[in-house]
Design a protein around this motif. Sequence first.
Motif, PDB file in Angstrom:
ATOM      1  N   GLU A   1      18.002 -38.555  32.973  1.00 54.86           N
ATOM      2  CA  GLU A   1      18.104 -38.409  33.726  1.00 54.86           C
ATOM      3  C   GLU A   1      18.123 -38.659  34.810  1.00 54.86           C
ATOM      4  O   GLU A   1      17.683 -40.603  35.295  1.00 54.86           O
ATOM      5  CB  GLU A   1      16.339 -38.209  33.766  1.00 54.86           C
ATOM      6  N   ILE A   2      18.352 -38.821  35.881  1.00 57.19           N
ATOM      7  CA  ILE A   2      18.720 -38.601  36.807  1.00 57.19           C
ATOM      8  C   ILE A   2      18.935 -38.158  38.305  1.00 57.19           C
ATOM      9  O   ILE A   2      18.596 -39.418  38.772  1.00 57.19           O
ATOM     10  CB  ILE A   2      21.189 -38.690  37.194  1.00 57.19           C
ATOM     11  N   ALA A   3      18.971 -36.918  38.288  1.00 57.58           N
ATOM     12  CA  ALA A   3      18.204 -36.553  39.621  1.00 57.58           C
ATOM     13  C   ALA A   3      17.173 -35.351  39.043  1.00 57.58           C
ATOM     14  O   ALA A   3      17.941 -34.434  39.316  1.00 57.58           O
ATOM     15  CB  ALA A   3      18.958 -36.420  40.787  1.00 57.58           C
ATOM     16  N   GLY A   4      15.875 -35.147  39.356  1.00 58.35           N
ATOM     17  CA  GLY A   4      15.516 -33.663  39.275  1.00 58.35           C
ATOM     18  C   GLY A   4      15.576 -33.065  37.976  1.00 58.35           C
ATOM     19  O   GLY A   4      15.499 -34.366  36.976  1.00 58.35           O
ATOM     20  N   PRO A   5      15.846 -31.976  37.627  1.00 53.37           N
ATOM     21  CA  PRO A   5      16.689 -31.904  36.165  1.00 53.37           C
ATOM     22  C   PRO A   5      17.665 -32.368  35.986  1.00 53.37           C
ATOM     23  O   PRO A   5      18.745 -31.269  34.986  1.00 53.37           O
ATOM     24  CB  PRO A   5      16.424 -30.199  35.481  1.00 53.37           C
TER      25      PRO A   5
ATOM     26  N   GLY B   1      19.732 -21.658  48.502  1.00 61.83           N
ATOM     27  CA  GLY B   1      21.088 -22.677  48.911  1.00 61.83           C
ATOM     28  C   GLY B   1      20.770 -24.579  48.631  1.00 61.83           C
ATOM     29  O   GLY B   1      21.751 -25.209  47.991  1.00 61.83           O
ATOM     30  N   GLY B   2      19.510 -24.905  48.571  1.00 60.43           N
ATOM     31  CA  GLY B   2      18.881 -25.706  48.518  1.00 60.43           C
ATOM     32  C   GLY B   2      19.152 -25.907  47.249  1.00 60.43           C
ATOM     33  O   GLY B   2      19.506 -27.071  47.164  1.00 60.43           O
ATOM     34  N   LEU B   3      18.854 -25.284  46.380  1.00 61.65           N
ATOM     35  CA  LEU B   3      19.623 -25.978  44.581  1.00 61.65           C
ATOM     36  C   LEU B   3      20.632 -25.863  44.782  1.00 61.65           C
ATOM     37  O   LEU B   3      20.757 -26.830  43.768  1.00 61.65           O
ATOM     38  CB  LEU B   3      18.045 -24.635  44.345  1.00 61.65           C
ATOM     39  N   ALA B   4      21.179 -25.144  45.573  1.00 68.58           N
ATOM     40  CA  ALA B   4      23.146 -25.068  45.131  1.00 68.58           C
ATOM     41  C   ALA B   4      22.816 -26.747  45.103  1.00 68.58           C
ATOM     42  O   ALA B   4      24.334 -27.493  44.588  1.00 68.58           O
ATOM     43  CB  ALA B   4      23.464 -23.980  45.217  1.00 68.58           C
ATOM     44  N   CYS B   5      22.903 -27.133  46.140  1.00 71.09           N
ATOM     45  CA  CYS B   5      23.355 -28.487  47.184  1.00 71.09           C
ATOM     46  C   CYS B   5      23.089 -29.399  45.576  1.00 71.09           C
ATOM     47  O   CYS B   5      23.595 -30.888  46.123  1.00 71.09           O
ATOM     48  CB  CYS B   5      23.193 -28.676  49.036  1.00 71.09           C
ATOM     49  N   LEU B   6      22.120 -28.983  45.461  1.00 73.04           N
ATOM     50  CA  LEU B   6      20.765 -30.170  44.607  1.00 73.04           C
ATOM     51  C   LEU B   6      22.046 -30.878  43.388  1.00 73.04           C
ATOM     52  O   LEU B   6      22.608 -32.791  43.559  1.00 73.04           O
ATOM     53  CB  LEU B   6      19.997 -29.791  43.712  1.00 73.04           C
ATOM     54  N   ALA B   7      22.854 -29.698  42.844  1.00 75.27           N
ATOM     55  CA  ALA B   7      23.636 -30.553  41.410  1.00 75.27           C
ATOM     56  C   ALA B   7      24.704 -31.251  42.781  1.00 75.27           C
ATOM     57  O   ALA B   7      25.690 -32.709  42.226  1.00 75.27           O
ATOM     58  CB  ALA B   7      24.508 -30.237  41.009  1.00 75.27           C
ATOM     59  N   LEU B   8      25.468 -31.037  43.804  1.00 73.35           N
ATOM     60  CA  LEU B   8      26.828 -31.232  44.356  1.00 73.35           C
ATOM     61  C   LEU B   8      26.456 -32.656  44.884  1.00 73.35           C
ATOM     62  O   LEU B   8      27.150 -33.373  44.955  1.00 73.35           O
ATOM     63  CB  LEU B   8      27.044 -30.046  45.433  1.00 73.35           C
TER      64      LEU B   8
END
Length: 113
Positions: free
Chosen positions: A98-102, A8-15
């Motif tokens: 690269e802007i945020a993590g991967p 769930g936390g990773l799903a929010c990363l791109a958003l």
Amino acid sequence: MRKTILFGGLACLALAACQTLGYETTAHHVAMPDDVYRVFEHPKKDRIMTAPSLGAIVAIRPGSVTSAIRDREDHRAAARKYLDETGRAKCPIISGREIAGPQFQFLFNCPEA
């Protein structure tokens, strides 16, 4: 439970990156040999953001870096394919970073018709 929280936390990363950088939150999927990339459009139509699949992100072990996720050229190829598939084959990619993590941002220039 821990895996659900992580996913769930990773799903929010791109958003979160989408909202911070002004990208649309709708993900377009581009199938590549190494992964299915998520691509997000910017309303200015001069840039896109690529992100690996959530499954690829979850597969990373803490402290490790995999070339399939971190390699800008893989993301660039996914960005190029997305532009080709959306009728912008003649739009060159001018730069990428690269802007945020991967996640990577690619600026492109479309000649006027």
